[in-house]
Scaffold this motif. Structure first.
Motif, PDB file in Angstrom:
ATOM      1  N   PRO A  47       0.805  -1.226   0.000  1.00 29.34           N
ATOM      2  CA  PRO A  47       0.000   0.000   0.000  1.00 29.34           C
ATOM      3  C   PRO A  47       0.837   1.275   0.000  1.00 29.34           C
ATOM      4  N   SER A  48       2.091   1.162   0.478  1.00 33.15           N
ATOM      5  CA  SER A  48       2.938   2.355   0.554  1.00 33.15           C
ATOM      6  C   SER A  48       4.387   1.997   0.234  1.00 33.15           C
ATOM      7  N   ILE A  49       4.994   2.876  -0.566  1.00 28.04           N
ATOM      8  CA  ILE A  49       6.398   2.724  -0.956  1.00 28.04           C
ATOM      9  C   ILE A  49       7.071   4.072  -0.784  1.00 28.04           C
ATOM     10  N   ILE A  50       8.285   4.052  -0.237  1.00 23.03           N
ATOM     11  CA  ILE A  50       9.096   5.264  -0.208  1.00 23.03           C
ATOM     12  C   ILE A  50      10.293   5.033  -1.140  1.00 23.03           C
ATOM     13  N   LEU A  51      10.498   5.998  -2.018  1.00 17.85           N
ATOM     14  CA  LEU A  51      11.544   5.958  -3.032  1.00 17.85           C
ATOM     15  C   LEU A  51      12.637   6.942  -2.620  1.00 17.85           C
ATOM     16  N   VAL A  52      13.882   6.470  -2.538  1.00  9.60           N
ATOM     17  CA  VAL A  52      14.982   7.305  -2.065  1.00  9.60           C
ATOM     18  C   VAL A  52      16.040   7.385  -3.169  1.00  9.60           C
ATOM     19  N   GLY A  53      16.315   8.613  -3.623  1.00  6.28           N
ATOM     20  CA  GLY A  53      17.248   8.741  -4.725  1.00  6.28           C
ATOM     21  C   GLY A  53      17.703  10.152  -4.980  1.00  6.28           C
ATOM     22  N   HIS A  54      17.655  10.539  -6.250  1.00 10.02           N
ATOM     23  CA  HIS A  54      18.359  11.716  -6.740  1.00 10.02           C
ATOM     24  C   HIS A  54      17.457  12.642  -7.569  1.00 10.02           C
ATOM     25  N   ASN A  55      17.886  13.879  -7.647  1.00  7.71           N
ATOM     26  CA  ASN A  55      17.307  14.833  -8.589  1.00  7.71           C
ATOM     27  C   ASN A  55      18.144  14.804  -9.854  1.00  7.71           C
ATOM     28  N   PRO A  56      17.596  15.195 -10.975  1.00  7.59           N
ATOM     29  CA  PRO A  56      16.277  15.788 -11.170  1.00  7.59           C
ATOM     30  C   PRO A  56      15.139  14.777 -11.269  1.00  7.59           C
ATOM     31  N   GLY A  57      15.452  13.471 -11.264  1.00  9.42           N
ATOM     32  CA  GLY A  57      14.424  12.456 -11.452  1.00  9.42           C
ATOM     33  C   GLY A  57      13.299  12.486 -10.443  1.00  9.42           C
ATOM     34  N   LEU A  58      13.631  12.637  -9.153  1.00 13.27           N
ATOM     35  CA  LEU A  58      12.581  12.645  -8.132  1.00 13.27           C
ATOM     36  C   LEU A  58      11.662  13.846  -8.290  1.00 13.27           C
ATOM     37  N   GLU A  59      12.257  14.999  -8.512  1.00 15.21           N
ATOM     38  CA  GLU A  59      11.469  16.216  -8.715  1.00 15.21           C
ATOM     39  C   GLU A  59      10.573  16.074  -9.954  1.00 15.21           C
ATOM     40  N   ASP A  60      11.140  15.566 -11.033  1.00 10.00           N
ATOM     41  CA  ASP A  60      10.356  15.377 -12.260  1.00 10.00           C
ATOM     42  C   ASP A  60       9.239  14.361 -12.054  1.00 10.00           C
ATOM     43  N   LEU A  61       9.474  13.346 -11.228  1.00  8.14           N
ATOM     44  CA  LEU A  61       8.423  12.377 -10.918  1.00  8.14           C
ATOM     45  C   LEU A  61       7.240  13.071 -10.237  1.00  8.14           C
ATOM     46  N   ILE A  62       7.531  13.959  -9.303  1.00  6.53           N
ATOM     47  CA  ILE A  62       6.454  14.725  -8.660  1.00  6.53           C
ATOM     48  C   ILE A  62       5.699  15.533  -9.710  1.00  6.53           C
ATOM     49  N   PHE A  63       6.425  16.219 -10.585  1.00  5.16           N
ATOM     50  CA  PHE A  63       5.767  17.023 -11.628  1.00  5.16           C
ATOM     51  C   PHE A  63       4.911  16.164 -12.540  1.00  5.16           C
ATOM     52  N   ASP A  64       5.359  14.956 -12.860  1.00  2.00           N
ATOM     53  CA  ASP A  64       4.580  14.084 -13.739  1.00  2.00           C
ATOM     54  C   ASP A  64       3.354  13.508 -13.042  1.00  2.00           C
ATOM     55  N   LEU A  65       3.467  13.210 -11.754  1.00  2.00           N
ATOM     56  CA  LEU A  65       2.358  12.582 -11.038  1.00  2.00           C
ATOM     57  C   LEU A  65       1.308  13.570 -10.544  1.00  2.00           C
ATOM     58  N   VAL A  66       1.727  14.788 -10.241  1.00  2.00           N
ATOM     59  CA  VAL A  66       0.804  15.782  -9.671  1.00  2.00           C
ATOM     60  C   VAL A  66       0.442  16.793 -10.762  1.00  2.00           C
ATOM     61  N   PRO A  67      -0.836  16.892 -11.109  1.00  2.00           N
ATOM     62  CA  PRO A  67      -1.242  17.811 -12.180  1.00  2.00           C
ATOM     63  C   PRO A  67      -0.833  19.258 -11.899  1.00  2.00           C
ATOM     64  N   ASP A  68      -0.444  19.941 -12.948  1.00  2.00           N
ATOM     65  CA  ASP A  68      -0.083  21.369 -12.861  1.00  2.00           C
ATOM     66  C   ASP A  68      -1.332  22.186 -13.164  1.00  2.00           C
ATOM     67  N   ASP A  69      -2.294  22.119 -12.234  1.00  2.00           N
ATOM     68  CA  ASP A  69      -3.569  22.804 -12.464  1.00  2.00           C
ATOM     69  C   ASP A  69      -3.830  23.913 -11.444  1.00  2.00           C
ATOM     70  N   GLY A  70      -2.797  24.280 -10.690  1.00  2.00           N
ATOM     71  CA  GLY A  70      -2.946  25.349  -9.715  1.00  2.00           C
ATOM     72  C   GLY A  70      -3.565  24.931  -8.403  1.00  2.00           C
ATOM     73  N   SER A  71      -3.886  23.650  -8.254  1.00  2.00           N
ATOM     74  CA  SER A  71      -4.576  23.209  -7.043  1.00  2.00           C
ATOM     75  C   SER A  71      -3.634  22.783  -5.917  1.00  2.00           C
TER      76      SER A  71
END
Length: 181
Positions: free
Chosen positions: A102-126
């Motif tokens: 049910p839960s996973i924590i991913l530990v690593g590096h940028n820019p990949g982690l930051e880009d993963l957040i951008f890809d998973l979370v819509p850029d809709d101002g919310s």
């Protein structure tokens, strides 16, 4: 619903130019930041069922110090694919998970982690937290996303909400940006 944690390695040491990038250790500030964040992650109490991590030295040291501060030593799966991975590769690592935790924590590096957040979370101002990540997802930052999926194999763009974000400087101002950052 699945829960994804994203934990960037702590501040690394650049003093020994002979070391390969993979072998760079943490510096003193990084060691302190890893411990502070480990305690916070424990107190946040998500109950991570799986830890997936890059085997790079700075990540292994971050996890060692974070786990020591949290007084917990979860089983860790070291996956070389996470080292300097882009978002697409990180999603593949998540899709490949057996047992459907049910839960996973991913530990690593940028820019990949930051880009993963951008890809998973819509850029809709919310998401004001997404806006903070757009400014910078610094070393030792910790984010939690809720994903609208029933199986890790179904992870895809825009399926998440960023529900928690903490940077080391939020817990200890001395761990904030320095002139070198």
């Amino acid at each position: 619903m699945k829960t994804l944690g994203i934990f960037r390695h702590a501040k690394s040491d650049w003093n020994d130019a002979r070391l390969r990038d993979f072998d760079r250790p943490l510096n003193a500030r990084g060691r302190k930041g890893a411990a502070v964040m480990g305690k916070h992650i424990r107190e946040h109490a998500v109950g991570w069922k799986r830890v997936l991590a890059s085997p790079a030295v700075r990540v292994t040291q971050t996890l060692e110090l974070a786990c020591e501060a949290a007084r917990e030593t979860p089983p860790i799966t070291w996956d070389r694919r996470i080292y300097l991975a882009n978002s697409a590769t990180l999603m593949e690592v998540l899709r490949d998970q057996d047992g459907d935790p049910p839960s996973i924590i991913l530990v690593g590096h940028n820019p990949g982690l930051e880009d993963l957040i951008f890809d998973l979370v819509p850029d809709d101002g919310s998401s004001p937290l997404r806006d903070i990540v757009e400014e910078k997802f610094p070393t030792a930052a910790y984010a939690v996303l809720e994903l609208d999926i029933d199986d890790w194999a179904n992870i895809e763009d825009n399926c998440g909400r960023l529900t928690h974000l903490v940077r080391p400087r939020d817990l200890d101002p001395a761990l904030g940006p320095s002139p070198v950052d």
